[in-house]
Design a protein around this motif. Structure first.
Motif, mmCIF file in Angstrom:
data_model
loop_
_atom_site.group_PDB
_atom_site.id
_atom_site.type_symbol
_atom_site.label_atom_id
_atom_site.label_comp_id
_atom_site.label_asym_id
_atom_site.label_seq_id
_atom_site.Cartn_x
_atom_site.Cartn_y
_atom_site.Cartn_z
ATOM 1 N N TYR A 161 16.430 12.458 0.740
ATOM 2 C CA TYR A 161 16.078 11.041 0.649
ATOM 3 C C TYR A 161 17.388 10.269 0.641
ATOM 4 O O TYR A 161 18.297 10.614 -0.108
ATOM 5 N N LEU A 162 17.479 9.247 1.467
ATOM 6 C CA LEU A 162 18.694 8.443 1.488
ATOM 7 C C LEU A 162 18.613 7.421 0.361
ATOM 8 O O LEU A 162 17.587 6.771 0.172
ATOM 9 N N VAL A 163 19.688 7.307 -0.378
ATOM 10 C CA VAL A 163 19.725 6.340 -1.481
ATOM 11 C C VAL A 163 20.733 5.254 -1.137
ATOM 12 O O VAL A 163 21.943 5.480 -1.200
ATOM 13 N N PRO A 164 20.256 4.087 -0.758
ATOM 14 C CA PRO A 164 21.185 3.029 -0.365
ATOM 15 C C PRO A 164 21.727 2.301 -1.580
ATOM 16 O O PRO A 164 21.021 2.076 -2.555
ATOM 17 N N GLY A 165 22.993 1.946 -1.521
ATOM 18 C CA GLY A 165 23.543 1.071 -2.549
ATOM 19 C C GLY A 165 23.227 -0.364 -2.152
ATOM 20 O O GLY A 165 23.064 -0.667 -0.971
ATOM 21 N N TYR A 166 23.156 -1.216 -3.148
ATOM 22 C CA TYR A 166 22.861 -2.616 -2.870
ATOM 23 C C TYR A 166 24.072 -3.289 -2.259
ATOM 24 O O TYR A 166 25.147 -3.334 -2.877
ATOM 25 N N LYS A 167 23.930 -3.785 -1.043
ATOM 26 C CA LYS A 167 25.026 -4.433 -0.330
ATOM 27 C C LYS A 167 26.314 -3.628 -0.471
ATOM 28 O O LYS A 167 27.369 -4.190 -0.767
ATOM 29 N N ARG A 199 0.809 -1.229 0.000
ATOM 30 C CA ARG A 199 0.000 0.000 0.000
ATOM 31 C C ARG A 199 0.839 1.275 0.000
ATOM 32 O O ARG A 199 0.317 2.372 0.103
ATOM 33 N N GLU A 200 2.151 1.108 -0.149
ATOM 34 C CA GLU A 200 3.014 2.294 -0.179
ATOM 35 C C GLU A 200 2.711 3.136 -1.420
ATOM 36 O O GLU A 200 2.475 2.603 -2.503
ATOM 37 N N VAL A 201 2.742 4.434 -1.244
ATOM 38 C CA VAL A 201 2.464 5.354 -2.354
ATOM 39 C C VAL A 201 3.795 5.751 -2.993
ATOM 40 O O VAL A 201 4.736 6.104 -2.287
ATOM 41 N N GLU A 202 3.886 5.692 -4.325
ATOM 42 C CA GLU A 202 5.168 6.050 -4.934
ATOM 43 C C GLU A 202 5.250 7.550 -5.212
ATOM 44 O O GLU A 202 4.278 8.161 -5.631
ATOM 45 N N ALA A 244 -0.170 13.117 0.924
ATOM 46 C CA ALA A 244 -1.351 13.227 1.784
ATOM 47 C C ALA A 244 -1.107 12.649 3.182
ATOM 48 O O ALA A 244 -1.563 13.214 4.175
ATOM 49 N N HIS A 245 -0.383 11.554 3.266
ATOM 50 C CA HIS A 245 -0.136 10.944 4.575
ATOM 51 C C HIS A 245 1.304 11.115 5.019
ATOM 52 O O HIS A 245 1.842 10.322 5.770
ATOM 53 N N GLY A 246 1.939 12.153 4.513
ATOM 54 C CA GLY A 246 3.330 12.391 4.869
ATOM 55 C C GLY A 246 4.248 11.502 4.054
ATOM 56 O O GLY A 246 3.784 10.632 3.306
ATOM 57 N N SER A 247 5.535 11.755 4.166
ATOM 58 C CA SER A 247 6.501 10.994 3.386
ATOM 59 C C SER A 247 7.568 10.476 4.342
ATOM 60 O O SER A 247 8.519 11.180 4.676
ATOM 61 N N PRO A 248 7.414 9.248 4.833
ATOM 62 C CA PRO A 248 8.309 8.757 5.884
ATOM 63 C C PRO A 248 9.763 8.645 5.448
ATOM 64 O O PRO A 248 10.644 8.558 6.290
ATOM 65 N N TRP A 249 9.998 8.680 4.155
ATOM 66 C CA TRP A 249 11.375 8.541 3.678
ATOM 67 C C TRP A 249 12.100 9.875 3.620
ATOM 68 O O TRP A 249 13.281 9.942 3.297
ATOM 69 N N GLU A 250 11.361 10.942 3.890
ATOM 70 C CA GLU A 250 11.944 12.265 3.699
ATOM 71 C C GLU A 250 12.481 12.819 5.012
ATOM 72 O O GLU A 250 11.847 12.684 6.056
ATOM 73 N N ILE A 251 13.636 13.471 4.917
ATOM 74 C CA ILE A 251 14.149 14.197 6.079
ATOM 75 C C ILE A 251 14.278 15.643 5.629
ATOM 76 O O ILE A 251 15.120 15.963 4.790
#
Ligand code: NBG
Length: 804
Positions: A207-213, A104-107, A163-170
């Motif tokens: 937004y934090l962008v993680p590298g894969y492993k 249900r995450e909004v993109e 609408a419901h905030g953006s938990p990934w944002e700082i």
């Protein structure tokens, strides 16, 4: 972190951050707490990678892009940090389902299409390859519109992703940067000073962008606009509330919506304001960091390289000049040297109408000092040109300023002159840039031009989108999931192309993916998908050059022939033709095409006799999330643009990597896909780019083509007869007459060859072993299209430190 620990952190976050317990938590509470739990992991890594930027030996890459089409974040962050299983187990122990919560995450849809999605893939690869990088862009309050269909017509609804905030944002309002606009320029010939009229704040939202492993977490910094003052208290107290907040409204409009309507002068000014707003804030950020590290501005190009994603951020070139000249007192020559060594420009188009120009009467009032600087850059450039022997005709055509129909700045020219390297996004595209669009620049500066073929991240588009195929690959290659960071390892699958067990498993994965898509479409759109038919997919923005019309005309021919008994149904290879496409709100022909596809879908899907053999699925609001389910299910990928018009394409790569065969023209990256997978595993049709040029030179008359092709005429006449619009037979007259008398992108000219090629597709599909073999070879041979490879190419071809 083990599952118990994860569960503990999750419930604590739920309590402390949302003030709820498990039993009272809403969907949004759960989603937010999960995101924060994973985010905390990333922050820890981020602080170790970015603790001390001044000691980083590599050049820092700043990617400037007006668009980032990110897709959802949580599953990707879990994958990158190898916490997926832990999270699943932890949530299960709490009676929750990870898949339920993440589904249900909004993109954040902060992009229009390929260009924005490419930026997101590049951010993923930069972090995975442990290259220190920052993505800069705009944090639009409303992203790409949400598409709905009403009576088959596209309607646009605001995309309320926040609408419901953006938990990934700082977000850091306390670190706001001031951006200036308007006003005039003071001073004499030697010192010029911009006296701006308005000021707005740019607030960094990270937004934090993680590298894969990887040990790297990079930052995507999106700027949000705010007024310097909340409102004017004096005016407010006088009772004129609207006027009291006018400045605030103006400021906040800047980052309000992605690509506002640009057909009005007001809209155009807003668009340019957006571009300058994020370019200026980003440069301020970069320069501040550079100076804080105790470095001289003269070493800027050694420390930073700025990649301009198309012309949207190109106003950054005169902005850097302004900062160096006016704020830091450098000489013109020094400032120009630094600027020109810092920037690189990627061009993403060949369509003349997509090359931005800014009329002087828009640019001048908004950015008066920048306009002066652009004129000065042009002056120096044209002097050099004349000294090199260029005649006036050449000088005029290369000038940064266009004279007709209105005086305007040619942003692609400014970008080319102001950059160290210019690249196209596929071999053919880069070649056409060199020989047509920017030919004069390429002969003046041959070394400045290069190619970097686009790529896509295998993390999102294989591991996340197609987990079954990913685990089949891991099991088969015996290298664990190392292939996800070294996609060339997919070559190893070729050894298994004749292994019956592998073939069966591969086929089963494809079928399961169709079942999964069918469930998604049933829930999301109420569409019933025939999972036993060939799934033939065309998903991309709706544009004439991409030629959705060619696809639908062929469907109509097939339908009409089936209805008229010209095709024996017993011999038909059942197909479902899947479309996903948004049209620009003001693009009339594109919207008519959407309406026609929906009308044909309604007719076919209601026809009990035909439906088992030929049906259409056209879900509204195609986006990254739907792409992740649709692409892995596809058998056939439609890449049918007119040769010489699609710069690269990236959807084409995602399909091939997921084992769909391509039917396509020799356009964009299709050329490279075909070379790699081999001609037997690719369905080629249509004119080549030189054919197209020749045909246009000879005079193209689509009506004659119509007269000469019975099948094509059958399709067009069926539309004209009102078969799909019984209450209004003339409903699609504008489309029909455009095909017959204009057909700018020559859909009719390629029709017969396309139809022939579709027959070859049917024959190939009729032999399942042969088809699966081709599908496997598509996967095995397209590792080249990893965006990791693209980023490595940028490193060797574009981001090298300048030599003194
Ligand atoms: C698009 C091209 C695509 C290409 C993407 C990414 C623009 C201006 N261009 O062919 O049309 O794949 O850019 O490079 O959106």
């Amino acid at each position: 972190m083990d599952a118990t620990h994860f569960a503990d952190r999750f419930t604590t976050t739920l309590r402390h951050l949302r003030g709820v317990d498990l039993h009272s938590a809403s969907d949004v509470d759960l989603r937010t707490a999960l995101a924060h739990t994973v985010r905390a992991e990333l922050i820890d890594t981020w602080q170790t990678t970015h603790g001390n930027p001044s000691t980083t030996p590599q050049r820092h890459v700043a990617y400037l892009s007006a668009e980032y089409l990110l897709g959802t974040q949580t599953r990707n962050a879990l994958l990158a940090t190898e916490l997926t299983d832990t999270a699943r187990e932890a949530l299960a122990s709490l009676g929750l389902s990870l898949d339920d919560i993440t589904s249900r995450e909004v993109e954040p849809g902060l992009g229009n299409g390929g260009l924005g999605r490419l930026a997101a893939c590049f951010m993923d690869s930069l972090a995975t390859l442990e290259i220190p990088a920052t993505g800069y862009g705009i944090r639009y309050d409303y992203g790409i519109f949400r598409q709905t269909f009403q009576d088959g017509n596209q309607h646009e609804q605001p995309d309320t992703w926040l609408a419901h905030g953006s938990p990934w944002e700082i977000s850091h309002p306390e670190r706001a940067v001031t951006v200036h606009l308007g006003g005039h320029v003071d001073g004499d010939n030697t010192t010029r000073r911009w006296v701006p009229e308005r000021h707005v704040l740019a607030i960094p939202c990270d937004y934090l962008v993680p590298g894969y492993k990887s040990h790297t977490v990079n930052l995507l910094r999106l700027w949000s606009a705010r007024a310097t003052d909340a409102f004017d208290l004096t005016i407010f107290n006088s009772g004129d509330y609207e006027k009291a907040v006018a400045a605030r409204t103006y400021a906040e409009t800047i980052s309000h919506v992605l690509y506002p309507e640009d057909s009005t002068p007001q809209g155009r000014t807003l668009r340019l304001t957006q571009q300058y707003f994020f370019a200026a804030a980003s440069l301020h950020d970069l320069l501040t960091r550079h100076l804080k590290a105790g470095r001289s501005l003269h070493t800027l190009p050694d420390a930073v390289t700025i990649q301009l994603n198309d012309t949207h951020p190109v106003i950054a070139i005169p902005e850097l000049m302004r900062l160096l000249l006016d704020e830091h007192g450098l000489s013109w020559d020094d400032a120009w040297h630094i600027t020109q060594q810092t920037f690189n420009y990627t061009c993403h188009t060949l369509l003349p109408e997509a090359l931005e120009v800014w009329p002087l009467d828009i640019l001048g009032p908004l950015l008066p000092r920048h306009l002066e600087i652009i004129f000065a850059i042009n002056h120096h450039f044209l002097d050099d040109l004349r000294r090199s022997g260029a005649d006036e005709l050449r000088v005029r055509s290369m000038s940064l300023i266009q004279e007709h129909p209105v005086r305007a700045v040619r942003m692609a020219h400014l970008a080319t002159v102001g950059s160290r390297t210019v690249n196209g996004v596929a071999e053919l595209h880069s070649e056409l840039l060199r020989t047509s669009v920017l030919a004069q620049f390429a002969s003046y500066w041959p070394d400045r031009f290069t190619n970097v073929t686009n790529g896509v991240t295998p993390r999102r588009f294989l591991a996340l989108a197609n987990p079954e195929l990913a685990s089949l690959i891991s099991d088969t290659l015996n290298v664990g999931d190392r292939w996800l960071k070294d996609l060339d390892l997919l070559r190893g699958l070729e050894d298994h192309v004749d292994d019956p067990a592998f073939i069966a498993a591969f086929r089963e994965v494809k079928h399961n993916n169709k079942e999964r898509l069918a469930r998604t479409l049933a829930n999301r759109d109420g569409i019933e998908l025939n999972t036993n038919a060939m799934l033939d997919v065309m998903v991309k923005r709706l544009h004439e050059y991409k030629r959705q019309s060619l696809r639908i005309l062929h469907v109509i021919t097939q339908y009409a022939k089936m209805k008229n008994g010209l095709i024996d149904l017993a011999t038909v290879t059942p197909r479902t033709v899947f479309f996903g496409a948004k049209a620009a709100p003001g693009y009339r022909l594109a919207k008519e095409t959407i309406s026609l596809i929906n009308a044909v879908a309604t007719t076919l899907n209601a026809d009990d006799e035909i439906r088992p053999y030929l049906s259409i699925a056209f879900p509204a609001n195609y986006n990254v999330t739907l792409a992740e389910t649709a692409i892995p299910a596809a058998d056939l990928s439609e890449q049918i643009s007119l040769a010489g018009k699609e710069a690269s394409g990236t959807g084409n790569m995602k399909f091939a990597l997921n084992g769909a065969l391509t039917i396509g023209t020799l356009d964009g990256a299709n050329v490279e896909i075909r070379e790699l997978v081999g001609p037997d595993n690719f369905f080629l049709f249509g004119m080549t780019e030189p054919d197209v040029v020749q045909r246009q030179r000879d005079g193209y008359h689509p009506h004659t083509v119509y007269e000469q092709s019975a099948d094509l005429a059958l399709a067009i006449d069926t539309i004209s007869s009102g078969a799909f619009s019984p209450s209004e037979p003339g409903r699609y007259e504008s489309l029909v007459s455009d095909w017959l008398w204009n057909d700018r992108f020559m859909a009719l000219a390629d029709y017969e060859d396309y139809a022939r090629c579709q027959e070859a597709v049917d024959r190939h599909y009729a032999n399942p072993d042969q088809w699966t073999r081709s599908a496997i070879l598509n996967v095995a041979r397209t590792g080249f299209f990893s965006s990791d490879r693209s980023i490595r190419d940028y490193q060797t071809r574009v981001w090298q430190r300048p030599t003194k």
